[in-house]
Design a protein around this motif. Structure first.
Motif, PDB file in Angstrom:
ATOM      1  N   GLU A   1      64.887  25.840  21.226  1.00 52.31           N
ATOM      2  CA  GLU A   1      63.385  25.807  21.473  1.00 52.31           C
ATOM      3  C   GLU A   1      62.979  27.052  22.432  1.00 52.31           C
ATOM      4  O   GLU A   1      63.745  27.566  22.942  1.00 52.31           O
ATOM      5  CB  GLU A   1      62.729  24.549  22.349  1.00 52.31           C
TER       6      GLU A   1
ATOM      7  N   GLY B   1      59.190  29.248  23.853  1.00 54.04           N
ATOM      8  CA  GLY B   1      57.585  29.213  23.827  1.00 54.04           C
ATOM      9  C   GLY B   1      57.114  28.588  25.027  1.00 54.04           C
ATOM     10  O   GLY B   1      55.666  28.729  25.126  1.00 54.04           O
TER      11      GLY B   1
ATOM     12  N   ARG C   1      52.432  28.170  21.970  1.00 56.07           N
ATOM     13  CA  ARG C   1      52.928  27.568  20.650  1.00 56.07           C
ATOM     14  C   ARG C   1      54.573  27.587  20.755  1.00 56.07           C
ATOM     15  O   ARG C   1      55.217  28.688  21.373  1.00 56.07           O
ATOM     16  CB  ARG C   1      52.830  28.908  19.475  1.00 56.07           C
TER      17      ARG C   1
ATOM     18  N   SER D   1      58.252  27.149  19.348  1.00 60.48           N
ATOM     19  CA  SER D   1      59.179  27.165  18.185  1.00 60.48           C
ATOM     20  C   SER D   1      60.452  26.514  18.272  1.00 60.48           C
ATOM     21  O   SER D   1      61.080  26.484  19.495  1.00 60.48           O
ATOM     22  CB  SER D   1      59.168  28.863  17.942  1.00 60.48           C
ATOM     23  N   CYS D   2      60.967  25.985  17.230  1.00 57.29           N
ATOM     24  CA  CYS D   2      62.256  25.249  17.324  1.00 57.29           C
ATOM     25  C   CYS D   2      63.105  26.097  16.028  1.00 57.29           C
ATOM     26  O   CYS D   2      62.651  25.647  15.003  1.00 57.29           O
ATOM     27  CB  CYS D   2      62.070  23.726  17.177  1.00 57.29           C
TER      28      CYS D   2
ATOM     29  N   TRP E   1      59.019  16.666  17.737  1.00 53.78           N
ATOM     30  CA  TRP E   1      58.856  17.276  19.189  1.00 53.78           C
ATOM     31  C   TRP E   1      58.414  16.147  20.206  1.00 53.78           C
ATOM     32  O   TRP E   1      57.890  15.373  19.832  1.00 53.78           O
ATOM     33  CB  TRP E   1      57.635  17.999  19.279  1.00 53.78           C
TER      34      TRP E   1
ATOM     35  N   SER F   1      53.806  22.163  12.461  1.00 56.68           N
ATOM     36  CA  SER F   1      54.184  22.954  11.078  1.00 56.68           C
ATOM     37  C   SER F   1      55.571  23.337  11.050  1.00 56.68           C
ATOM     38  O   SER F   1      56.248  23.233  12.137  1.00 56.68           O
ATOM     39  CB  SER F   1      53.041  24.272  11.071  1.00 56.68           C
ATOM     40  N   ARG F   2      55.824  23.823   9.805  1.00 50.05           N
ATOM     41  CA  ARG F   2      57.050  24.117   9.618  1.00 50.05           C
ATOM     42  C   ARG F   2      57.303  25.163   8.621  1.00 50.05           C
ATOM     43  O   ARG F   2      56.516  25.202   7.615  1.00 50.05           O
ATOM     44  CB  ARG F   2      58.002  22.933   9.168  1.00 50.05           C
TER      45      ARG F   2
ATOM     46  N   THR G   1      62.404  26.991  10.958  1.00 53.40           N
ATOM     47  CA  THR G   1      61.806  27.081  11.989  1.00 53.40           C
ATOM     48  C   THR G   1      60.670  26.147  11.979  1.00 53.40           C
ATOM     49  O   THR G   1      59.843  26.098  11.074  1.00 53.40           O
ATOM     50  CB  THR G   1      61.351  28.400  12.632  1.00 53.40           C
TER      51      THR G   1
ATOM     52  N   TYR H   1      56.952  24.789  14.485  1.00 53.67           N
ATOM     53  CA  TYR H   1      56.363  25.211  15.561  1.00 53.67           C
ATOM     54  C   TYR H   1      55.526  23.933  15.966  1.00 53.67           C
ATOM     55  O   TYR H   1      55.179  23.132  15.190  1.00 53.67           O
ATOM     56  CB  TYR H   1      55.334  26.206  14.928  1.00 53.67           C
TER      57      TYR H   1
ATOM     58  N   GLN I   1      51.781  23.986  17.782  1.00 55.78           N
ATOM     59  CA  GLN I   1      50.840  24.780  18.403  1.00 55.78           C
ATOM     60  C   GLN I   1      49.936  23.794  19.452  1.00 55.78           C
ATOM     61  O   GLN I   1      49.566  22.890  18.921  1.00 55.78           O
ATOM     62  CB  GLN I   1      49.847  25.439  17.284  1.00 55.78           C
TER      63      GLN I   1
ATOM     64  N   CYS J   1      62.804  19.730  20.864  1.00 56.74           N
ATOM     65  CA  CYS J   1      62.791  19.522  19.392  1.00 56.74           C
ATOM     66  C   CYS J   1      63.972  18.572  18.881  1.00 56.74           C
ATOM     67  O   CYS J   1      65.097  19.034  19.421  1.00 56.74           O
ATOM     68  CB  CYS J   1      62.435  20.618  18.536  1.00 56.74           C
TER      69      CYS J   1
END
Length: 123
Positions: free
Chosen positions: A5, A7, A18, A20-21, A35, A70-71, A77, A79, A81, A95
């Motif tokens: 992870e 961000g 935001r 990220s994973c 998440w 989202s992915r 990855t 995300y 947001q 994540c």
């Protein structure tokens, strides 16, 4: 097999981050991703989840309308947001990946976990 992870950080209330994973050692194409967050003294809770094909999503009530998951399978990855952040969103965010086509917000369903990223929202 690793999830990383990034961000997280410190932000004022009303701000955005935001997360990220990123996966390495395996492809996320066939995994549902969740998440989760855990605040001090509280249980880990499912914040948002997305199915392997992004056709289904889940949000805990407290983040609906503020967070979007989202992915990007091409980038391996996922995300999260996070907008309109509140002090009660402060937690370590993790994540996790589940080898399933359906989403689950139960952490016991997940096979792989990242190390977490701290999100702190100041009032």
């Amino acid at each position: 097999v690793q999830l990383v992870e990034s961000g997280g950080g410190l932000v004022q209330a009303g701000g955005s981050l935001r997360l990220s994973c990123a996966a390495s050692g395996f492809t996320l194409d066939y995994y549902a991703i969740g998440w989760f967050r855990q605040a001090p003294g509280k249980e880990r809770e499912g914040v948002s989840c997305i199915s392997s094909n992004a056709g289904s999503t889940y949000y805990i009530d407290s983040v609906k309308g503020r967070f979007t998951i989202s992915r990007d399978n091409a980038k391996n990855t996922v995300y999260l947001q996070m907008n309109s952040l509140k002090p009660e969103d402060t937690a370590v965010y993790y994540c996790a990946a589940e080898a399933s086509v359906v989403v689950s917000h139960d952490p016991r369903s997940y096979d792989y976990w990242g190390q977490g990223t701290q999100v702190t929202v100041s009032s």
